[in-house]
Design a protein around this motif. Structure first.
Motif, PDB file in Angstrom:
ATOM      1  N   ALA A  73       2.416   1.717  -3.430  1.00 38.11           N
ATOM      2  CA  ALA A  73       1.386   2.171  -4.369  1.00 38.11           C
ATOM      3  C   ALA A  73       1.098   3.655  -4.180  1.00 38.11           C
ATOM      4  O   ALA A  73       0.996   4.408  -5.149  1.00 38.11           O
ATOM      5  CB  ALA A  73       0.110   1.347  -4.181  1.00 38.11           C
ATOM      6  N   ARG A  74       0.977   4.074  -2.946  1.00 39.97           N
ATOM      7  CA  ARG A  74       0.698   5.486  -2.658  1.00 39.97           C
ATOM      8  C   ARG A  74       1.854   6.373  -3.110  1.00 39.97           C
ATOM      9  O   ARG A  74       1.637   7.426  -3.720  1.00 39.97           O
ATOM     10  CB  ARG A  74       0.451   5.663  -1.153  1.00 39.97           C
ATOM     11  N   ASP A  95       3.990   5.816  -5.483  1.00 37.19           N
ATOM     12  CA  ASP A  95       4.101   5.823  -6.941  1.00 37.19           C
ATOM     13  C   ASP A  95       2.833   6.286  -7.634  1.00 37.19           C
ATOM     14  O   ASP A  95       2.781   6.348  -8.865  1.00 37.19           O
ATOM     15  CB  ASP A  95       4.470   4.422  -7.451  1.00 37.19           C
ATOM     16  N   LYS A 137       0.825  -1.212   0.000  1.00 33.25           N
ATOM     17  CA  LYS A 137       0.000   0.000   0.000  1.00 33.25           C
ATOM     18  C   LYS A 137       0.858   1.261   0.000  1.00 33.25           C
ATOM     19  O   LYS A 137       0.575   2.216  -0.729  1.00 33.25           O
ATOM     20  CB  LYS A 137      -0.923  -0.005   1.226  1.00 33.25           C
ATOM     21  N   VAL A 168      -0.029   4.706  -7.943  1.00 34.72           N
ATOM     22  CA  VAL A 168      -0.607   3.608  -8.716  1.00 34.72           C
ATOM     23  C   VAL A 168      -1.453   2.761  -7.771  1.00 34.72           C
ATOM     24  O   VAL A 168      -1.443   2.969  -6.561  1.00 34.72           O
ATOM     25  CB  VAL A 168       0.480   2.723  -9.385  1.00 34.72           C
ATOM     26  N   SER A 169      -2.148   1.791  -8.323  1.00 30.74           N
ATOM     27  CA  SER A 169      -2.975   0.917  -7.486  1.00 30.74           C
ATOM     28  C   SER A 169      -2.111  -0.161  -6.838  1.00 30.74           C
ATOM     29  O   SER A 169      -1.016  -0.476  -7.307  1.00 30.74           O
ATOM     30  CB  SER A 169      -4.075   0.260  -8.311  1.00 30.74           C
ATOM     31  N   GLU A 170      -2.645  -0.737  -5.765  1.00 31.95           N
ATOM     32  CA  GLU A 170      -1.956  -1.848  -5.119  1.00 31.95           C
ATOM     33  C   GLU A 170      -1.833  -3.024  -6.088  1.00 31.95           C
ATOM     34  O   GLU A 170      -0.846  -3.751  -6.075  1.00 31.95           O
ATOM     35  CB  GLU A 170      -2.714  -2.289  -3.864  1.00 31.95           C
ATOM     36  N   LYS A 171      -2.826  -3.187  -6.948  1.00 31.86           N
ATOM     37  CA  LYS A 171      -2.799  -4.271  -7.931  1.00 31.86           C
ATOM     38  C   LYS A 171      -1.607  -4.110  -8.877  1.00 31.86           C
ATOM     39  O   LYS A 171      -0.959  -5.095  -9.248  1.00 31.86           O
ATOM     40  CB  LYS A 171      -4.112  -4.286  -8.712  1.00 31.86           C
ATOM     41  N   THR A 172      -1.303  -2.883  -9.277  1.00 33.42           N
ATOM     42  CA  THR A 172      -0.155  -2.614 -10.147  1.00 33.42           C
ATOM     43  C   THR A 172       1.138  -3.026  -9.453  1.00 33.42           C
ATOM     44  O   THR A 172       2.018  -3.633 -10.069  1.00 33.42           O
ATOM     45  CB  THR A 172      -0.113  -1.127 -10.536  1.00 33.42           C
ATOM     46  N   VAL A 173       1.261  -2.712  -8.170  1.00 34.03           N
ATOM     47  CA  VAL A 173       2.453  -3.084  -7.404  1.00 34.03           C
ATOM     48  C   VAL A 173       2.552  -4.602  -7.319  1.00 34.03           C
ATOM     49  O   VAL A 173       3.617  -5.181  -7.533  1.00 34.03           O
ATOM     50  CB  VAL A 173       2.436  -2.450  -5.998  1.00 34.03           C
TER      51      VAL A 173
END
Length: 72
Positions: free
Chosen positions: A23-24, A26, A20, A28-33
């Motif tokens: 993601a925050r 960058d 999380k 982007v979404s957590e799914k992307t990470v």
């Protein structure tokens, strides 16, 4: 002969980030990470019972961002 101490910070002494937090940072979404982790683009450390929890070192995060910025 004097041995020079190693200045590298061991994994256990580096601040660790969660999926999380990465993601925050960058935007982007957590799914992307999680996709980047699955693809082997982002190095992780698994902790906790059975290694279920994922943590990312600051160094691994920086390396991932630099690779993304250079288009690799």
């Amino acid at each position: 002969m004097t041995k020079t101490p190693n200045k590298a910070i061991p994994h256990h002494a580096q601040p660790l980030m969660t999926v999380k937090e990465v993601a925050r940072a960058d935007n982007v979404s957590e799914k992307t990470v999680r996709r980047a982790i699955s693809a082997g683009l982002l190095e992780v450390i698994r902790v906790g019972p059975g290694g279920r929890l994922i943590r990312i070192t600051h160094a691994a995060h920086i390396a991932y961002r630099m690779a993304q910025a250079s288009g690799h």
